[in-house]
Design an enzyme around this catalytic site. Structure first.
Site, short mmCIF file in Angstrom:
data_model
loop_
_atom_site.label_atom_id
_atom_site.label_comp_id
_atom_site.label_asym_id
_atom_site.label_seq_id
_atom_site.Cartn_x
_atom_site.Cartn_y
_atom_site.Cartn_z
N ASP A 103 0.86 -1.16 0.00
CA ASP A 103 0.00 0.00 0.00
C ASP A 103 0.91 1.22 0.00
OD1 ASP A 103 -2.39 1.57 0.52
OD2 ASP A 103 -3.19 -0.24 1.46
N ASP A 205 -3.15 4.70 -2.26
CA ASP A 205 -4.22 5.23 -1.41
C ASP A 205 -4.77 6.55 -1.99
OD1 ASP A 205 -5.48 4.82 1.33
OD2 ASP A 205 -4.73 6.87 1.58
N GLU A 268 -6.66 3.61 -5.75
CA GLU A 268 -7.92 3.64 -4.98
C GLU A 268 -8.66 4.91 -5.37
OE1 GLU A 268 -9.89 3.96 -0.55
OE2 GLU A 268 -8.12 5.10 -1.09
N HIS A 329 -11.24 -3.05 3.44
CA HIS A 329 -11.20 -2.74 4.87
C HIS A 329 -11.95 -1.46 5.23
CE1 HIS A 329 -8.23 -0.36 2.87
NE2 HIS A 329 -8.09 0.40 3.94
N ASP A 330 -12.53 -0.78 4.24
CA ASP A 330 -13.28 0.44 4.52
C ASP A 330 -14.79 0.25 4.40
OD1 ASP A 330 -10.94 1.95 4.84
OD2 ASP A 330 -10.79 2.32 2.68
C1 NOJ Z 1 -8.22 5.08 2.23
C2 NOJ Z 1 -7.92 3.91 3.09
O1 NOJ Z 1 -8.38 2.74 2.46
C3 NOJ Z 1 -8.56 4.16 4.43
O2 NOJ Z 1 -8.51 3.02 5.25
C4 NOJ Z 1 -7.86 5.33 5.06
O3 NOJ Z 1 -8.50 5.65 6.27
C5 NOJ Z 1 -7.90 6.55 4.15
N1 NOJ Z 1 -7.57 6.22 2.80
C6 NOJ Z 1 -6.89 7.56 4.59
O4 NOJ Z 1 -5.60 7.12 4.29
#
Ligand code: NOJ
Length: 535
Positions: A103, A205, A268, A329-330
């Site tokens: 990542d 990210d 992402e 994970h989000d």
């Molecule tokens: C996206 C990530 O997937 C998330 O988990 C994170 O909190 C935010 N970006 C900030 O880096």
């Protein structure tokens, strides 16, 4: 000689598996997963049949946002291990013929990163311009109306130097100023550091956040805001994200990757399709795979999903390779969003669509969101907006390996509690069960890896209605497959326009179907899906 149509690059033919390192396997009893732990589970992953592992951040971090707040881009957090543990992991992953992706978090650092400590130390520090500093408005107010994704406004006042700095996420995650060439060079060097150590690629990210409007104009109000939504959604982030110049930055990153053989980059990006596909870049000089999150964000409704697949296929640039994601994970886990039965249909969809699938750890055993009692919530998004049920903890719980204490995840107290049903729902138990989710995933993965039509063949839409989706995957000279999915709980009836359609069920959500010859009329139970080898 003609090129072999079955041959593609690893990240096109392959399957990506996301590991959230805190929750995969602990090796030292501190209740937090680590790299030596992951090492002991590589055989599981290679038997599952996946191609590449993507690790969420493993770098030194104060963990305000669980590793997405990095204080050293070229080290390993002691929680996860050491650089030599990392080297051993890369070697072992490669030794099994798999790939390893990291990542990369280029948009922001931790407020404890030496770059930020220097930047905030004085207004004339050489690194002042590495971050986004602004004077207060004459009345002392914040420079503009931009909001933080994690609640509240996105500006933090720095008393000693009398300016605000911008943070799209926590105040502990100041945004870097990507318009500064020194910042660009520093982060490209971070990429080189890991590429030289053997990593096969990056998941980048919040790629769409990296450049902001130069004039820092106010974002407009979102006319569709509803009170249950995150406060961030009160505004449309038209000036704080997805700026035209971001594509120059992505191109520079791609340029670095191109100087190494067969490396790749996923972005992402949560954006509508037309904006999303721009991240493939002009002439394919952007991200290899801008993450396609449609299956995460759309209602689970057959006609909407069918339309989204077709729209996506339609807007892809000529050489743009598709990809699909069911969980990360989000987001809430797929099983919790659509239910246990439909999660099996979703697995068929993910692994038979055209394009690289990404599997979120635990989805292959149907892990569900675990309710985390209020006093145990750890995720800052959950803590900052407590009345909106936005905590991401439920989908980040420890992997359920077996029925031993703590599910075989750790000998210590896990950092997040386990699912109550782990003694029944775990890898060890599902491995032997022909009807389990794990068996379904394994067999689907195997079929996809064996069959060129499924792996890299064309996608041909066949039919959709309020319940069903049907499509064909085909590659000249190889068996074709018809995929028929019932996204509803009620029986559904399929009648092909082509009356010569015949085949045999290769894999089904209910294994009882398998081996059954079918023709142009098929009656499906609710929640059923079939992968049919056409004859
Ligand atoms: C996206 C990530 O997937 C998330 O988990 C994170 O909190 C935010 N970006 C900030 O880096």
């Amino acid at each position: 000689m003609e090129a072999d149509a079955t041959k593609h690059l690893w990240w096109q033919e392959g399957i990506i598996y996301q590991i959230y390192p805190r929750s995969f396997q602990d090796s030292n009893g501190d209740g937090i997963g680590d790299l030596p732990g992951i090492l002991t589970r590589l055989d599981y992953l290679s038997e599952l049949g996946i191609t590449a592992i993507w690790l969420s951040p493993i770098f030194p971090s104060p963990m305000a946002d669980f590793g997405y707040d990095i204080s050293d881009y070229q080290g390993i957090s002691p929680l996860f291990g050491t650089l030599s543990d990392f080297d051993a992991l890369v070697a072992a992953v490669h030794g099994r013929g798999m790939k390893l992706m990291l990542d990369l978090v280029p948009n922001h650092t931790s407020d404890q990163h030496p770059w930020f400590l220097e930047s905030r130390s004085s207004r004339d520090n050489p690194k002042r311009d590495w971050y986004i500093w602004q004077d207060a408005l004459p009345d002392g107010a914040v420079p503009n109306n931009w909001l933080s994704m994690f609640g509240g406004n996105a500006w933090e006042w720095d008393e000693p130097t009398q300016q605000y700095y911008y943070h799209a996420f926590l105040k502990e995650q100041p945004d870097l100023n990507w318009r500064n060439p020194e910042v660009q060079e520093a982060m490209l060097n971070v990429m080189r550091f890991w590429l030289d150590r053997g990593v096969d690629g990056f998941r980048v990210d919040v790629m769409w956040h990296m450049i902001k409007d130069e004039m820092l104009r106010d974002n407009p109000v979102n006319p569709n805001y509803q009170p249950h939504m995150a406060t961030y959604e009160q505004l449309l982030p038209v000036y704080s994200t997805d700026q035209p110049d971001v594509h120059d930055v992505v191109m520079q990153m791609r340029h670095v990757l191109n100087s190494y053989p067969e490396r790749m980059m996923i972005g992402e990006i949560y954006l509508p399709l037309h904006q999303l596909v721009a991240y493939y870049g002009v002439d394919g000089k952007g991200a290899h795979l801008p993450f396609n999150f449609q299956l995460l964000t759309l209602p689970w409704e057959a006609r909407q999903i069918a339309a989204a697949v077709d729209q996506y296929e339609g807007v892809l640039p000529v050489d743009g390779w598709p990809n699909w994601v069911l969980g990360n994970h989000d987001q809430p886990r797929i099983t919790s969003r659509v239910g246990k039965e439909q999660a099996r249909v979703a697995a068929l969809l993910l692994l038979t669509l055209r394009g690289t699938p990404t599997i979120y750890y635990g989805d292959e055993i149907g892990m569900r969101d675990v309710p985390i009692p209020f006093e145990e919530v750890q995720d800052p998004q959950g803590l900052n907006m407590p009345d909106k049920n936005l905590s991401r903890d439920p989908s980040r719980t420890p992997m359920q390996w077996n029925k031993s204490p703590n599910a075989g995840f750790s000998e210590g107290k896990p950092w997040l509690r386990l699912a109550r049903d782990f003694a029944r729902e775990n890898v060890e138990r599902q491995k032997e069960d022909p009807y389990s989710m794990l068996t379904l995933y394994r067999r689907l993965i195997k079929l996809r890896q064996q069959e060129p039509s499924l792996r890299v063949g064309d996608y041909v839409p066949v039919y959709s209605d309020t319940q069903l989706i049907a499509y064909i995957r085909q590659l000249e000279g190889h068996p074709r497959f018809l995929i028929l999915l019932n996204l509803s709980h009620r029986p559904g009836y399929f009648k092909a326009k082509d009356s010569s359609l015949t085949g045999v069920v290769a894999i089904a959500t209910s294994p009882d179907w398998e081996g059954t010859p079918v023709n142009d009329t098929i009656s499906l139970s609710g929640d059923e899906g079939l992968v049919i080898r056409l004859t």
